[in-house]
Design a protein around this motif. Structure first.
Motif, PDB file in Angstrom:
ATOM      1  N   ALA A 138       0.801  -1.215   0.000  1.00  0.00           N
ATOM      2  CA  ALA A 138       0.000   0.000   0.000  1.00  0.00           C
ATOM      3  C   ALA A 138       0.837   1.269   0.000  1.00  0.00           C
ATOM      4  CB  ALA A 138      -0.926   0.006   1.215  1.00  0.00           C
ATOM      5  N   GLY A 139       2.122   1.138   0.272  1.00  0.00           N
ATOM      6  CA  GLY A 139       2.947   2.333   0.359  1.00  0.00           C
ATOM      7  C   GLY A 139       2.461   3.204   1.497  1.00  0.00           C
ATOM      8  N   GLU A 140       2.290   4.481   1.237  1.00  0.00           N
ATOM      9  CA  GLU A 140       1.857   5.432   2.268  1.00  0.00           C
ATOM     10  C   GLU A 140       0.340   5.549   2.374  1.00  0.00           C
ATOM     11  OE1 GLU A 140       4.064   7.177   4.271  1.00  0.00           O
ATOM     12  OE2 GLU A 140       5.475   5.770   3.368  1.00  0.00           O
ATOM     13  N   ILE A 141      -0.372   4.904   1.484  1.00  0.00           N
ATOM     14  CA  ILE A 141      -1.833   5.060   1.447  1.00  0.00           C
ATOM     15  C   ILE A 141      -2.494   4.031   2.354  1.00  0.00           C
ATOM     16  CG2 ILE A 141      -3.875   5.050  -0.032  1.00  0.00           C
ATOM     17  CD1 ILE A 141      -1.964   5.815  -2.358  1.00  0.00           C
ATOM     18  N   ASN A 142      -3.298   4.509   3.304  1.00  0.00           N
ATOM     19  CA  ASN A 142      -3.988   3.609   4.236  1.00  0.00           C
ATOM     20  C   ASN A 142      -5.507   3.752   4.143  1.00  0.00           C
ATOM     21  OD1 ASN A 142      -4.268   6.115   5.469  1.00  0.00           O
ATOM     22  ND2 ASN A 142      -3.983   5.306   7.528  1.00  0.00           N
ATOM     23  N   LYS A 143      -5.980   4.213   2.989  1.00  0.00           N
ATOM     24  CA  LYS A 143      -7.414   4.388   2.776  1.00  0.00           C
ATOM     25  C   LYS A 143      -7.878   3.423   1.681  1.00  0.00           C
ATOM     26  CE  LYS A 143      -7.441   9.276   4.017  1.00  0.00           C
ATOM     27  NZ  LYS A 143      -8.201   9.197   5.233  1.00  0.00           N
ATOM     28  N   LEU A 144      -9.083   2.900   1.866  1.00  0.00           N
ATOM     29  CA  LEU A 144      -9.672   1.957   0.926  1.00  0.00           C
ATOM     30  C   LEU A 144     -11.112   2.364   0.654  1.00  0.00           C
ATOM     31  CD1 LEU A 144      -9.518  -0.833  -0.587  1.00  0.00           C
ATOM     32  CD2 LEU A 144     -10.412  -1.841   1.537  1.00  0.00           C
ATOM     33  N   PHE A 145     -11.458   2.513  -0.620  1.00  0.00           N
ATOM     34  CA  PHE A 145     -12.837   2.784  -1.003  1.00  0.00           C
ATOM     35  C   PHE A 145     -13.505   1.452  -1.317  1.00  0.00           C
ATOM     36  CE2 PHE A 145     -16.108   3.466  -4.253  1.00  0.00           C
ATOM     37  CZ  PHE A 145     -16.947   4.321  -3.559  1.00  0.00           C
ATOM     38  N   VAL A 146     -14.591   1.158  -0.595  1.00  0.00           N
ATOM     39  CA  VAL A 146     -15.360  -0.062  -0.819  1.00  0.00           C
ATOM     40  C   VAL A 146     -16.780   0.317  -1.216  1.00  0.00           C
ATOM     41  CG1 VAL A 146     -13.957  -1.524   0.689  1.00  0.00           C
ATOM     42  CG2 VAL A 146     -15.865  -0.272   1.667  1.00  0.00           C
ATOM     43  N   TYR A 147     -17.378  -0.486  -2.082  1.00  0.00           N
ATOM     44  CA  TYR A 147     -18.690  -0.129  -2.629  1.00  0.00           C
ATOM     45  C   TYR A 147     -19.648  -1.312  -2.682  1.00  0.00           C
ATOM     46  CZ  TYR A 147     -16.187  -2.074  -6.606  1.00  0.00           C
ATOM     47  OH  TYR A 147     -15.428  -2.887  -7.422  1.00  0.00           O
ATOM     48  N   GLY A 148     -19.241  -2.438  -2.156  1.00  0.00           N
ATOM     49  CA  GLY A 148     -20.081  -3.634  -2.236  1.00  0.00           C
ATOM     50  C   GLY A 148     -20.075  -4.414  -0.949  1.00  0.00           C
TER      51      GLY A 148
END
Length: 133
Positions: free
Chosen positions: A5-15
């Protein structure tokens, strides 16, 4: 294709991974690592693929949840397996994990990960509302 993930700790979920669904198979794990959860949307088109949705790139707005998670790199193998994403064999993958941008209700734009569906979709399966619920 980036595996961690590198520096990104956000996840967009839609289902089925949305925390609004307590029957989500990863509900306990995601809640354990949850820092924040916000309603958000991503530019993309949502399709119903039977019991679950898939988002493809295109004109449209897909609504979901933006999850900020701790120990995100530890969660990636579990998330990738659930979404049938194979970093070393993307052609076999059902979904591809990529960086995108999600907008929250306060009009902030967040750099995050999401899973894009990469197989063919049928026009009649398009979810006009952009919501799986």
């Amino acid at each position: 294709m980036q595996r961690d993930a590198g520096e990104i700790n956000k996840l967009f979920v839609y289902g089925t991974l949305m925390l609004k669904f307590p029957k989500n198979p990863l509900f306990t794990l995601l809640n354990k690592h949850l820092i924040t959860r916000e309603q958000a949307f991503v530019n993309g088109q949502l399709y119903l693929l039977g019991a679950y949705p898939g988002m493809i790139k295109g004109n449209g707005k897909t609504e979901g949840e933006l999850l900020t998670l701790n120990n995100f790199n530890e969660l990636l193998p579990v998330l990738d397996e659930y979404e049938e994403f194979y970093a070393n064999q993307p052609e076999r993958s059902l979904y591809i994990r990529e960086i995108t941008f999600a907008s929250t209700k306060d009009e902030k734009v967040h750099k995050c990960w999401t899973y894009w569906y990469q197989k063919e979709v049928k026009p009649n399966d398009y979810i006009v509302s952009g919501r799986f619920w």
